[in-house]
Write a protein that holds these residues in place. Sequence first.
Motif, PDB file in Angstrom:
ATOM      1  N   THR A 156       0.825  -1.201   0.000  1.00 49.90           N
ATOM      2  CA  THR A 156       0.000   0.000   0.000  1.00 49.90           C
ATOM      3  C   THR A 156       0.863   1.257   0.000  1.00 49.90           C
ATOM      4  N   ALA A 185      -4.698   2.108  -1.205  1.00 46.41           N
ATOM      5  CA  ALA A 185      -5.756   1.409  -0.465  1.00 46.41           C
ATOM      6  C   ALA A 185      -7.101   2.110  -0.538  1.00 46.41           C
ATOM      7  N   PRO A 190      -8.506  -1.141  -4.945  1.00 43.55           N
ATOM      8  CA  PRO A 190      -8.601  -2.457  -4.294  1.00 43.55           C
ATOM      9  C   PRO A 190      -9.660  -3.352  -4.924  1.00 43.55           C
ATOM     10  N   LEU A 217      -8.493  -0.736   3.391  1.00 37.63           N
ATOM     11  CA  LEU A 217      -8.764  -1.703   2.328  1.00 37.63           C
ATOM     12  C   LEU A 217     -10.132  -2.350   2.505  1.00 37.63           C
TER      13      LEU A 217
END
Length: 364
Positions: A156, A185, A190, A217
């Motif tokens: 990330t 993230a 994602p 996330l």
Amino acid sequence: MPRNYSEFFPSAKTPKAQDRAPSILETLGWQAFFAQQLSSEELAGTPPVRVVEVHRNALHVIGDDIDDTIPPRLEATVGDWLLLNREQPWASRVLERKSLLKRRAPGTDRQVQLIAANIETAFLVSSCNQDFNIARLERYVALCLEAEIAPVILLTKSDLSNDPQDFAQQARSISAGLPVVTLDARGQEPRDKLADWCRPGQTVAFLGSSGVGKSTLTNALAGTEAIATQAIREDDAKGRHTTTRRQLHQVPGGCLVLDTPGMRELQLTDAAAGIEDLFSDLTELAANCRFKDCRHETEPGCAVRKAIESGQLEETRLNRWRKLKAEEAFNSASLAERRSKDKAFGKMVRGIMKDKKQEKWGRD
């Protein structure tokens, strides 16, 4: 233990299931693996429920028209499937697991701590900053391989790094074929990049240190901001604990997501096969050493030392392998000793109670 990581992962070309709305149990991750463990009579009398949250004094369970809390059980953890005994909920049966993540509990109490059960994919989250640590990621990968859970490394904060591909290259050096994904993230990334693993009925987990973006996330996959997040400390890139307990979150129309508190300490135990699989290159090299008990130091005919001298293998990787093997062996032996002592103590207590009963019967 398979060395080909592709065996772990669902194929993007897998035909879709028949067009029908999934049942509540299916959305919770119910599969044939669990259904075959019970009869139709058990299914009717003790309906299956999944543990979605573990509190100190209760388990939060969800099933078909069931959303309840029951007394805790030492052998149950988040992700477990139980057959709910409505009259005696503390006697609910824990079904056999597909997978189990565990570690040696922090401290000196020589106990095993259950982390989560029945996880298909574990996203091992690290940031493209000072948090990045190869040795820590190796521990997580070995943990997953031992449990036969698909490991995927997520890097990330790639948008804040000058060279995120350098971090990705280091992560790929952990094991050949291990998936490594760099992303921001927040937002849509994602959902787009993790879609192949986050299919309906699948259970995934985010594991990593505090502040790497696990809760962010989870929010991104869910399309909400329901889970609180905190910024990291800028001076050392260390995070603050936001998530305080392990909890499964249902993502609308998708998978179940386990958000976990950051683990400051990850002591491996009963993970010898996972370590050997992670370091399969070293295991294969060691098999070619002249002596079976080679310590890979100054012995003649050492294939491992030869690989280091030729540049094929880094000395630091050998050192990390040694450290993990020694730690795992020590922890496993310590826990085995603890189990043996607990068993002996239990036998002694039962003997005392039996003697007391016999003594009482003699008086009567």
